[in-house]
Design an enzyme around this catalytic site. Structure first.
Site, PDB file in Angstrom:
ATOM      1  CG  ASP A  86      -1.755   1.187   1.402  1.00 37.62           C
ATOM      2  OD1 ASP A  86      -2.439   1.561   0.440  1.00 37.62           O
ATOM      3  OD2 ASP A  86      -1.726   1.791   2.497  1.00 37.62           O
ATOM      4  CG  ASP A 113      -1.947   2.201   6.550  1.00 41.45           C
ATOM      5  OD1 ASP A 113      -2.501   3.133   7.160  1.00 41.45           O
ATOM      6  OD2 ASP A 113      -2.126   2.010   5.337  1.00 41.45           O
ATOM      7  CG  ASP A 158      -1.688   7.814   0.454  1.00 43.13           C
ATOM      8  OD1 ASP A 158      -0.713   8.556   0.291  1.00 43.13           O
ATOM      9  OD2 ASP A 158      -2.596   7.691  -0.396  1.00 43.13           O
TER      10      ASP A 158
END
Length: 215
Positions: free
Chosen positions: A7, A164, A9
């Protein structure tokens, strides 16, 4: 060797300050109060359109403004790179993993244009053989199709996804892929309530975790 998809951001980069700047620029003239950094981090993860929906709900703005606000937000988003920072150690670990022969890709809900802009600005594009943005396919995470597309492009190897957030955990679960959770990103759910195979707070832990997951 592994096929590792990341991922963006909240995982590789802290882009919330730039996203906040773009969002507050879009809100100018609406009479709404600017977003805080904490609000911005809480709204990130499901793509630009959902970000704007969450922003509008938080400020009590009418649904009819969505199209205009989304246009204004996206227009500012691509150039919003100057406040974004790579998380400590992430670039070094990407270089280490690449040097070990692992094949790497990126799968994010960030639109592809700002994704490529920030990767170029931070000199991260060189690590990834494939980049899938939130508008690269007709669906986005947590639909597993974008992650599967990234993994398919990387050929053979043990599949691993690194993210995240709640969206990332669900995506990996639906794709039946081992998930490594970066605990210092933008999630709001406790770590033990998210499905994951490994969790880390320091990027220096990642090479060892990859070794563990690849057996």
């Amino acid at each position: 060797m592994a096929r590792i998809v990341f991922d963006l951001d909240g995982t590789l980069i802290d882009s919330a300050p730039d996203i906040r700047l773009a969002a507050n620029g879009a809100l100018e003239g609406t009479g709404a109060a600017p977003l805080s950094l904490a609000e911005t981090r809480g709204f990130v993860g499901a793509g630009a359109a959902i970000f704007v929906t969450r922003m509008m709900a938080a400020r009590g703005l009418p649904d009819g403004m969505h199209g205009d606000l989304l246009h204004r937000f996206v227009a500012r988003y691509e150039g919003a790179v100057h406040l974004t920072e790579i998380y400590p150690g992430a670039a070094e670990v990407l270089a280490e993993l690449k040097g070990q022969g692992h094949r790497m890709g990126l799968c994010t809900n960030k639109p592809i244009a700002p994704t490529r802009a920030v990767l170029a600005h931070l000199d991260l594009a060189r690590f990834f053989e494939v980049v899938i943005g939130g508008d690269s396919l007709s669906v986005r995470k947590p639909d597993p199709a974008p992650l599967r597309a990234a993994l398919d492009a990387l050929g053979e190897g043990v599949p691993i996804y690194v993210g995240d957030s709640e969206v990332d955990a669900e995506t990996a679960l639906r794709a039946d892929v081992a998930f490594m959770l970066y605990t210092q990103g933008y999630r709001s759910t406790p770590v033990d309530e998210l499905a994951h195979h490994a969790a880390f707070a320091d990027w220096s832990e990642v090479p060892g975790l990859v070794t563990d997951l690849t057996g």
